[in-house]
Design a protein around this motif. Structure first.
Motif, PDB file in Angstrom:
ATOM      1  N   TRP A   1      -9.488  -2.205   5.972  1.00 53.70           N
ATOM      2  CA  TRP A   1      -9.633  -1.116   4.996  1.00 53.70           C
ATOM      3  C   TRP A   1      -9.067   0.190   5.559  1.00 53.70           C
ATOM      4  O   TRP A   1      -8.437   0.962   4.843  1.00 53.70           O
ATOM      5  CB  TRP A   1     -11.107  -0.949   4.639  1.00 53.70           C
ATOM      6  CG  TRP A   1     -11.348   0.128   3.630  1.00 53.70           C
ATOM      7  CD1 TRP A   1     -11.825   1.379   3.858  1.00 53.70           C
ATOM      8  CD2 TRP A   1     -11.096   0.063   2.229  1.00 53.70           C
ATOM      9  NE1 TRP A   1     -11.893   2.091   2.682  1.00 53.70           N
ATOM     10  CE2 TRP A   1     -11.457   1.319   1.668  1.00 53.70           C
ATOM     11  CE3 TRP A   1     -10.607  -0.932   1.381  1.00 53.70           C
ATOM     12  CZ2 TRP A   1     -11.329   1.590   0.315  1.00 53.70           C
ATOM     13  CZ3 TRP A   1     -10.479  -0.657   0.021  1.00 53.70           C
ATOM     14  CH2 TRP A   1     -10.844   0.589  -0.491  1.00 53.70           C
TER      15      TRP A   1
ATOM     16  N   SER B   1       0.826  -1.204   0.000  1.00 50.21           N
ATOM     17  CA  SER B   1       0.000   0.000   0.000  1.00 50.21           C
ATOM     18  C   SER B   1       0.862   1.256   0.000  1.00 50.21           C
ATOM     19  O   SER B   1       0.564   2.231  -0.699  1.00 50.21           O
ATOM     20  CB  SER B   1      -0.937   0.006   1.217  1.00 50.21           C
ATOM     21  OG  SER B   1      -1.940  -0.972   1.082  1.00 50.21           O
TER      22      SER B   1
ATOM     23  N   SER C   1       0.961   3.680  -3.308  1.00 48.60           N
ATOM     24  CA  SER C   1       0.568   5.076  -3.146  1.00 48.60           C
ATOM     25  C   SER C   1       1.687   6.011  -3.578  1.00 48.60           C
ATOM     26  O   SER C   1       1.450   7.047  -4.208  1.00 48.60           O
ATOM     27  CB  SER C   1       0.182   5.350  -1.688  1.00 48.60           C
ATOM     28  OG  SER C   1      -0.222   6.687  -1.516  1.00 48.60           O
TER      29      SER C   1
ATOM     30  N   TYR D   1      -2.697   7.928  -4.092  1.00 48.11           N
ATOM     31  CA  TYR D   1      -3.441   7.466  -2.916  1.00 48.11           C
ATOM     32  C   TYR D   1      -4.690   6.666  -3.303  1.00 48.11           C
ATOM     33  O   TYR D   1      -4.949   5.579  -2.793  1.00 48.11           O
ATOM     34  CB  TYR D   1      -3.827   8.679  -2.064  1.00 48.11           C
ATOM     35  CG  TYR D   1      -4.655   8.355  -0.849  1.00 48.11           C
ATOM     36  CD1 TYR D   1      -4.056   7.830   0.288  1.00 48.11           C
ATOM     37  CD2 TYR D   1      -6.038   8.572  -0.834  1.00 48.11           C
ATOM     38  CE1 TYR D   1      -4.808   7.527   1.408  1.00 48.11           C
ATOM     39  CE2 TYR D   1      -6.788   8.269   0.281  1.00 48.11           C
ATOM     40  CZ  TYR D   1      -6.169   7.743   1.396  1.00 48.11           C
ATOM     41  OH  TYR D   1      -6.920   7.437   2.504  1.00 48.11           O
TER      42      TYR D   1
ATOM     43  N   ALA E   1      -5.942   2.426   4.026  1.00 46.47           N
ATOM     44  CA  ALA E   1      -5.983   3.880   3.815  1.00 46.47           C
ATOM     45  C   ALA E   1      -4.858   4.575   4.577  1.00 46.47           C
ATOM     46  O   ALA E   1      -4.234   5.516   4.069  1.00 46.47           O
ATOM     47  CB  ALA E   1      -7.336   4.432   4.250  1.00 46.47           C
TER      48      ALA E   1
ATOM     49  N   CYS F   1      -5.633   2.649  -2.570  1.00 44.96           N
ATOM     50  CA  CYS F   1      -6.803   2.235  -1.786  1.00 44.96           C
ATOM     51  C   CYS F   1      -7.686   1.276  -2.581  1.00 44.96           C
ATOM     52  O   CYS F   1      -8.178   0.282  -2.043  1.00 44.96           O
ATOM     53  CB  CYS F   1      -7.609   3.458  -1.350  1.00 44.96           C
ATOM     54  SG  CYS F   1      -6.799   4.466  -0.084  1.00 44.96           S
TER      55      CYS F   1
END
Length: 206
Positions: A159, A27, A31, A36, A163, A40
């Protein structure tokens, strides 16, 4: 399921979600390289893999993984090999190649598949679900609805972790705007993925 159980489950579960690992590292990397929002969305692949593992654990089929040495080591070797492949790709990535359009459907699908394969290639994940979630299930009541609630909460918290790590990567993209910084970051990620692969290879069945 009572409030006391949830009070114990939520912080313990979130700590598990936020623990550094191959998927959370992806992640950050995604990103940094693609943006970003793309990172996600790619995390959906991880959620799908974890949802399948939770369903297997709820159905009791995870016992097969625990009792079959050949299956366990097969999945472990494939998962570690995939992590090493990703590490090699990051190590060789050109510093200027991180500007892929976030809206490209093929790019998003590829990253989603990547997240799914990394999560599915880790047999320790399903063992965690088998060992962790049942601790909060009251055997005197219907098990399936409780497992469904705990599994749903786990995915929601996962989740949030996606993020959070993607947001961290967003700031790293600002810090590593120069080609030299991108190269250093890519190679650091490659080293960490290689380390994760080594840990996975050393994992043993419970």
């Amino acid at each position: 399921m009572d409030l006391a159980t949830l009070t114990l489950f939520l912080p313990a579960c979130f700590a598990l979600n936020m623990a550094p690992g191959p998927n959370n590292l992806l992640s950050v990397s995604n990103s940094t390289r693609y943006g970003y929002r793309t990172a996600c969305v790619a995390g959906i692949g991880r959620l799908l893999a974890f949802a399948g593992m939770i369903a297997l654990a709820a159905a009791g089929l995870a016992v097969v993984l625990q009792t079959s040495q050949l299956l366990f080591y097969g999945i472990k070797i494939l998962g570690a090999a995939y992590l090493l492949y990703l590490a090699w790709q990051l190590w060789r990535a050109a510093p200027g190649a991180g500007t892929v359009a976030a809206n490209a459907p093929l790019g998003i699908l590829a990253l989603t598949r990547q997240e799914f394969l990394v999560a599915a290639g880790n047999p320790k994940a399903i063992l965690i679900f088998t060992a962790f979630l049942p601790q909060f299930v009251d055997s005197t009541h219907a098990v399936s609805p409780q497992f469904a609630v705990l599994g749903a909460l786990f995915l929601v918290l996962e989740w949030i972790a996606i993020a959070a790590y993607a947001y961290m990567g967003l700031h790293m993209r600002r810090w590593f705007a120069e080609p030299r910084g991108k190269r250093i970051f890519n190679r650091c990620c490659a080293g960490l993925l290689s380390a994760a692969a080594s840990v996975l290879l050393m994992a043993r069945r419970a």
